[in-house]
Design a protein around this motif. Sequence first.
Motif, PDB file in Angstrom:
ATOM      1  N   ARG A   1       0.691  -1.155  -0.064  1.00 57.56           N
ATOM      2  CA  ARG A   1      -0.155   0.010  -0.046  1.00 57.56           C
ATOM      3  C   ARG A   1       0.871   1.228  -0.046  1.00 57.56           C
ATOM      4  O   ARG A   1       0.469   2.272  -0.645  1.00 57.56           O
ATOM      5  CB  ARG A   1      -1.076   0.049   1.098  1.00 57.56           C
ATOM      6  CG  ARG A   1      -1.989  -0.850   0.882  1.00 57.56           C
ATOM      7  CD  ARG A   1      -2.813  -1.377   2.320  1.00 57.56           C
ATOM      8  NE  ARG A   1      -3.755  -0.024   2.614  1.00 57.56           N
ATOM      9  CZ  ARG A   1      -4.904   0.235   2.213  1.00 57.56           C
ATOM     10  NH1 ARG A   1      -5.517  -0.504   1.351  1.00 57.56           N
ATOM     11  NH2 ARG A   1      -5.454   1.282   2.727  1.00 57.56           N
ATOM     12  N   ALA A   2       2.110   1.209   0.693  1.00 55.81           N
ATOM     13  CA  ALA A   2       2.862   2.281   0.763  1.00 55.81           C
ATOM     14  C   ALA A   2       3.481   2.724  -0.677  1.00 55.81           C
ATOM     15  O   ALA A   2       3.457   3.705  -1.195  1.00 55.81           O
ATOM     16  CB  ALA A   2       4.036   1.999   1.753  1.00 55.81           C
TER      17      ALA A   2
ATOM     18  N   GLY B   1       2.649   5.440  -6.363  1.00 63.29           N
ATOM     19  CA  GLY B   1       2.587   5.019  -7.860  1.00 63.29           C
ATOM     20  C   GLY B   1       3.505   3.962  -8.453  1.00 63.29           C
ATOM     21  O   GLY B   1       3.920   3.748  -9.529  1.00 63.29           O
ATOM     22  N   LEU B   2       4.275   3.252  -7.420  1.00 63.03           N
ATOM     23  CA  LEU B   2       5.125   2.058  -7.956  1.00 63.03           C
ATOM     24  C   LEU B   2       4.251   0.901  -8.272  1.00 63.03           C
ATOM     25  O   LEU B   2       5.071  -0.077  -8.927  1.00 63.03           O
ATOM     26  CB  LEU B   2       6.122   2.009  -6.884  1.00 63.03           C
ATOM     27  CG  LEU B   2       7.268   3.199  -6.685  1.00 63.03           C
ATOM     28  CD1 LEU B   2       7.905   2.742  -5.369  1.00 63.03           C
ATOM     29  CD2 LEU B   2       7.746   3.521  -8.066  1.00 63.03           C
ATOM     30  N   CYS B   3       3.231   0.652  -7.734  1.00 56.24           N
ATOM     31  CA  CYS B   3       2.507  -0.651  -7.698  1.00 56.24           C
ATOM     32  C   CYS B   3       0.910  -0.447  -7.414  1.00 56.24           C
ATOM     33  O   CYS B   3       0.494   0.594  -6.970  1.00 56.24           O
ATOM     34  CB  CYS B   3       3.062  -1.773  -6.843  1.00 56.24           C
ATOM     35  SG  CYS B   3       2.369  -2.004  -5.274  1.00 56.24           S
TER      36      CYS B   3
ATOM     37  N   THR C   1       6.969   2.104 -14.275  1.00 59.42           N
ATOM     38  CA  THR C   1       8.078   3.132 -14.649  1.00 59.42           C
ATOM     39  C   THR C   1       7.348   4.321 -15.641  1.00 59.42           C
ATOM     40  O   THR C   1       6.841   3.688 -16.566  1.00 59.42           O
ATOM     41  CB  THR C   1       9.052   2.436 -15.267  1.00 59.42           C
ATOM     42  OG1 THR C   1       9.531   1.332 -14.315  1.00 59.42           O
ATOM     43  CG2 THR C   1      10.269   3.268 -15.574  1.00 59.42           C
ATOM     44  N   LEU C   2       7.497   5.524 -15.139  1.00 60.31           N
ATOM     45  CA  LEU C   2       6.994   6.275 -16.295  1.00 60.31           C
ATOM     46  C   LEU C   2       7.851   6.827 -17.156  1.00 60.31           C
ATOM     47  O   LEU C   2       8.929   6.083 -17.397  1.00 60.31           O
ATOM     48  CB  LEU C   2       6.302   7.325 -15.334  1.00 60.31           C
ATOM     49  CG  LEU C   2       5.007   6.789 -14.391  1.00 60.31           C
ATOM     50  CD1 LEU C   2       4.306   8.111 -13.833  1.00 60.31           C
ATOM     51  CD2 LEU C   2       3.997   6.024 -15.359  1.00 60.31           C
ATOM     52  N   GLY C   3       8.067   8.234 -17.428  1.00 56.52           N
ATOM     53  CA  GLY C   3       9.185   8.631 -18.321  1.00 56.52           C
ATOM     54  C   GLY C   3       9.055   8.106 -19.671  1.00 56.52           C
ATOM     55  O   GLY C   3       7.835   8.277 -20.034  1.00 56.52           O
ATOM     56  N   SER C   4      10.132   7.859 -20.228  1.00 58.77           N
ATOM     57  CA  SER C   4      10.108   7.410 -21.722  1.00 58.77           C
ATOM     58  C   SER C   4      10.142   5.908 -21.663  1.00 58.77           C
ATOM     59  O   SER C   4       9.743   5.529 -22.791  1.00 58.77           O
ATOM     60  CB  SER C   4      11.449   7.776 -22.185  1.00 58.77           C
ATOM     61  OG  SER C   4      12.768   7.217 -21.530  1.00 58.77           O
TER      62      SER C   4
END
Length: 236
Positions: free
Chosen positions: A72-73, A78-80, A114-117
Amino acid sequence: MKHAGRQSLRRPWPVRLSEGPVGLRPLRTRDAGAWRQVRSRNLAWLQPWEATPPPGVDPRPRSFRAMTRSLRAQARVGLCLPFVVTYADSGSDPDATTARAERLVGQLTVSGITLGSARWAQIGYWIDQAYAGRGIMPTAVALACDHCFFVLGLHRIEINIRPENAASLRVVDKLGFRREGIRPRYLHIDGDWRDHVAYALHAEEVPEGVLTRWRRRRAMEERHRGTSAPQQGPSA
């Protein structure tokens, strides 16, 4: 246009997704009892595919509470996306007309977001053996994929599966994931580093959504079963 059941297209997390009796909702600390019950009933079914601590890592298993808090953390930043898989089961009463009980029947986690490119993530899942083979997990994975593609704006979803895990391989096959090859000694599973097969989907491969693709395949399978059923001839 809604691509993944009845979810809001504006809220990435927390979110509930559903398609018919199959649902995805956030994992909660109060799921402990149901989660432990399902897991204990499925020890032999799940053990060959379970992640285990590599050498040099504390071998003591984390408590359910610690696992949930950690996931939950990660979700908050926004990691999972830690989901449980639910199934609206009417039980054994054939005359049940009221709202069906929502049973916890598995778990699905979108991790490594993973965001970005890059804009990619991977999905892992397990299901109660008593509910396997009903199309529940393909539906759950399709819901999660569409949420990732159309809400989070991800470009790539990856699923890595041990080549011996026939049940999980059927899920990616039904949803049209593309096989990309073997990843040698990729994860520490059931006491050793195990090879996995990588499967992936890119957003542009499924512009209509993974759930729409899965609905279409299920409809074709049902039509095929109907046409291939033996015909009853007249009595002699």
